[in-house]
Write an enzyme that holds these catalytic residues in place. Structure first.
Site, PDB file in Angstrom:
ATOM      1  N   HIS A   1      23.537  68.323  47.559  1.00 22.32           N
ATOM      2  CA  HIS A   1      24.073  67.414  48.580  1.00 22.32           C
ATOM      3  C   HIS A   1      25.595  67.447  48.456  1.00 22.32           C
ATOM      4  O   HIS A   1      26.122  67.691  47.367  1.00 22.32           O
ATOM      5  CB  HIS A   1      23.544  66.001  48.282  1.00 22.32           C
ATOM      6  CG  HIS A   1      23.843  64.972  49.323  1.00 22.32           C
ATOM      7  ND1 HIS A   1      25.070  64.367  49.425  1.00 22.32           N
ATOM      8  CD2 HIS A   1      23.073  64.426  50.296  1.00 22.32           C
ATOM      9  CE1 HIS A   1      25.032  63.498  50.418  1.00 22.32           C
ATOM     10  NE2 HIS A   1      23.835  63.512  50.972  1.00 22.32           N
TER      11      HIS A   1
ATOM     12  N   ASP B   1      21.417  64.946  39.644  1.00 20.51           N
ATOM     13  CA  ASP B   1      21.496  64.057  40.805  1.00 20.51           C
ATOM     14  C   ASP B   1      20.068  63.641  41.150  1.00 20.51           C
ATOM     15  O   ASP B   1      19.307  64.426  41.720  1.00 20.51           O
ATOM     16  CB  ASP B   1      22.161  64.797  41.967  1.00 20.51           C
ATOM     17  CG  ASP B   1      22.131  64.002  43.262  1.00 20.51           C
ATOM     18  OD1 ASP B   1      21.639  62.849  43.256  1.00 20.51           O
ATOM     19  OD2 ASP B   1      22.588  64.535  44.295  1.00 20.51           O
TER      20      ASP B   1
ATOM     21  N   GLN C   1      17.055  61.845  45.191  1.00 22.77           N
ATOM     22  CA  GLN C   1      15.792  62.037  45.913  1.00 22.77           C
ATOM     23  C   GLN C   1      14.566  61.805  45.036  1.00 22.77           C
ATOM     24  O   GLN C   1      13.448  61.777  45.537  1.00 22.77           O
ATOM     25  CB  GLN C   1      15.740  63.452  46.507  1.00 22.77           C
ATOM     26  CG  GLN C   1      16.739  63.681  47.607  1.00 22.77           C
ATOM     27  CD  GLN C   1      16.562  62.717  48.771  1.00 22.77           C
ATOM     28  OE1 GLN C   1      15.453  62.257  49.047  1.00 22.77           O
ATOM     29  NE2 GLN C   1      17.645  62.416  49.455  1.00 22.77           N
TER      30      GLN C   1
ATOM     31  N   LYS D   1      17.678  54.269  48.105  1.00 18.76           N
ATOM     32  CA  LYS D   1      16.619  55.281  48.154  1.00 18.76           C
ATOM     33  C   LYS D   1      15.470  54.928  47.209  1.00 18.76           C
ATOM     34  O   LYS D   1      14.519  55.678  47.064  1.00 18.76           O
ATOM     35  CB  LYS D   1      17.194  56.655  47.802  1.00 18.76           C
ATOM     36  CG  LYS D   1      18.062  57.252  48.917  1.00 18.76           C
ATOM     37  CD  LYS D   1      18.480  58.667  48.562  1.00 18.76           C
ATOM     38  CE  LYS D   1      19.079  59.393  49.751  1.00 18.76           C
ATOM     39  NZ  LYS D   1      20.432  58.981  50.094  1.00 18.76           N
TER      40      LYS D   1
ATOM     41  N   CYS E   1      24.013  66.698  55.061  1.00 18.08           N
ATOM     42  CA  CYS E   1      25.050  66.739  54.011  1.00 18.08           C
ATOM     43  C   CYS E   1      24.729  67.808  52.973  1.00 18.08           C
ATOM     44  O   CYS E   1      24.901  67.588  51.761  1.00 18.08           O
ATOM     45  CB  CYS E   1      25.212  65.373  53.344  1.00 18.08           C
ATOM     46  SG  CYS E   1      25.725  64.089  54.479  1.00 18.08           S
TER      47      CYS E   1
END
Lengths: 157, 403
Positions: free
Chosen positions: B118, B195, B198, B221, B361
């Site tokens: 991202h 990261d 998600q 999220k 993104c």
């Protein structure tokens, strides 16, 4: 029919498919590239001016149907217009999208974008080619005025 | 009522919109009622600033904020709540690392990111390259958008200080083989940043088992509020990093000549933190911690496979991600020849389907796929067979409308 979604009426699909003005000019007087950073759409607009008016226009448009229809409409209609007329058309499209204003008599085709009024996220899609043409014409006029003051006509103050 | 119906009833927006097929949880998951209730309870019961007051409200706010940190530590299975730094979101967490850890790097040091990142785990490292003269290496992706781990060893060097990669792509849905990344990175002494933006909506994480050094995620999220995110880092690592932002709350002492810093995590939380948001996030994470995740994951995987099968029957549709048989998250991106994703998603919206169309993104990854934009459906625990069927029908309708 578009199953109740009047945004995608035949007129807009046909205008996008026609892709008037798609391509590149052999020797443009000026150009502008504009992105919509939110979605990645891009318009590369090239113009040739004579006496401050658009003698030729070509664009490479990467975008949705609305964006491509707007670029195609300019490809079909912008020849012969000067910077003030392009500004007026852009303003008319913006007013039509934001306030549901009527299409001006000289640009009846803009009415095809009226259903986009209900979808603010799409306003920029239709406006991007107009903004690119504004930028290309302004830059060209400014350059020609600097380089050869006698060559161009009207410069909008 | 089905189990999913019961779950949907716990999400106020979904309960109020029974006809909505919300398939954009990779962008923002819906907020669970317990998170909303916790925010309201905090703001109406003990709203006060933290760290600054001795009155009862301030002490209650301190306790709530500290408890939220403990909830996050439990959700991530990390050693200490003091390793949990609250910030405004995953982007802020990643920028914090780029600045604080980045300040320890020297010209010629190297950071490796993947092409699946991202922008929030890509651009901060480009900015650090400009700022600090580091080299930025790129781990390529396979044709299906997975990290090309075969290329990893040759891209690592003794100058590689950090490997910063996604745990799960927000476009392809591919899970990263974190163990393989950690093994190779640690061989050359590089730290690993994951990261997790998600990943968190698909269940609690076990960061100790993953063996990583930094982890970032966003509250919105994870069925929590907006405006809250988390950076986790190993305690010894955090202790050696300089602060990023200066201000109140992050100092030990301020003198005219110079200032000294508080211990982590406060060192990295300048200014008034997002207190109520942290409390809301903690409620969401505690709720998630009580769910039957093996069963939920199994259902998500089955729905994802059904969705991919249904979509692949659409002529001209190309899946941008691993096949259904792969280990993947229920994030399904696709391209339909000749149709722009904006138009596809506009028509889908007309049919009550909320999807995202664009570059997500992740422009470097989309470049690898050879597209400028794509449509993306992302499933979460409140989605069911009806959502999948509606999307498959909706895509067929979009093709009819736009052709």
């Amino acid at each position: 029919m578009s199953e109740g979604l009047d945004l995608y009426q035949e007129s807009i699909k046909q205008m996008a498919a026609a892709a008037h003005g798609h391509g590149q000019l052999a020797s443009p007087d000026g150009e502008a590239k504009l992105n919509n950073p939110l979605c990645g759409d891009r318009v590369h607009m090239q113009v040739a001016l004579q006496g401050g008016r658009i003698a030729a226009l070509a664009h490479q448009t990467r975008g949705c149907l609305l964006c491509r229809a707007a670029a195609s409409l300019l490809g079909a209609r912008a020849a012969g217009l000067d910077a003030a007329a392009i500004d007026a058309a852009t303003n008319a499209l913006e007013a039509l999208l934001q306030e549901q204003a009527a299409a001006p008599p000289e640009w009846p085709e803009l009415a095809m974008f009226r259903p986009a009024h209900a979808h603010p996220s799409r306003h920029k899609c239709a406006l991007l080619p107009f903004r690119a043409l504004q930028a290309a014409v302004r830059k060209t006029v400014a350059t020609q005025t600097t380089n050869s003051p006698g060559r161009t006509g009207h410069v909008r103050s | 009522m089905s189990e999913t119906d019961l779950l949907r009833a716990e999400f106020p927006l979904l309960a109020a919109n029974p006809g909505l097929h919300y398939l954009d949880s990779a962008a923002t998951a819906q907020i669970h009622r317990c998170a909303l209730d916790a925010v309201v309870r905090h703001e109406t019961g003990c709203r006060a600033n933290v760290l600054r007051g001795s009155h009862r409200l301030a002490e209650a706010a301190d306790r709530a904020y500290d408890a939220a940190r403990t909830s996050v530590a439990r959700f991530l299975n990390v050693a200490s709540a003091d390793e949990v730094v609250f910030c405004s979101g995953a982007t802020a967490a990643l920028n914090l690392v780029a600045h604080a850890f980045g300040a320890t790097l020297r010209p010629g040091d190297r950071v490796l990111v993947s092409q699946a990142e991202h922008h929030s785990n890509f651009v901060p490292w480009q900015m650090l390259r400009e700022r600090a003269g580091i080299a930025l290496d790129l781990l390529p992706v396979t044709a299906s958008g997975e990290l090309d781990l075969a290329a990893l060893p040759r891209l690592l060097s003794p100058r590689t200080r950090l490997v910063a990669v996604t745990q799960c792509s927000n476009v392809s849905g591919a899970w990263t083989d974190v163990a393989a990344v950690v093994e190779e990175a640690h061989k050359v002494g590089a730290r690993v940043l994951l990261d997790g933006a998600q990943a968190v909506q698909h269940g609690p994480q076990d960061l100790r088992a993953l063996g990583i050094d930094f982890y970032a995620f966003s509250g919105h999220k994870a069925f929590g509020p907006n405006g809250i995110g988390v950076l986790w880092a190993r305690g010894d690592l955090l202790a050696g990093l300089p602060p990023f932002l200066g201000g109140g709350g992050m100092i030990d002492e301020v003198a005219i000549e110079a200032s000294s810093w508080a211990e982590p995590p406060r060192r990295f939380e300048a200014g008034t933190p997002p207190i109520a948001q942290a409390v809301g996030l903690a409620a969401a994470l505690e709720w998630m911690g009580g769910l039957d995740w093996p069963r939920l994951r199994e259902r998500e995987e089955r729905l994802c496979a059904d969705l991919i099968d249904g979509l692949l029957a659409v002529p001209g549709l190309r899946l941008l991600g691993p096949p259904a048989s792969a280990r993947r998250a229920p994030i399904v991106s696709f391209d339909i020849a000749g149709l722009h994703p904006h138009d596809v998603c506009q028509v889908l919206d007309h049919h009550g389907l909320a999807l995202r169309g664009g570059h997500h993104c992740a422009q470097p990854l989309l470049a690898a796929f050879g597209v400028d934009a794509c449509s993306r459906a992302s499933l979460a625990l409140y989605n069911d067979e009806a959502d999948v069927a509606a999307l498959v029908e909706g895509v067929a309708a979009a093709v009819r409308t736009l052709a």
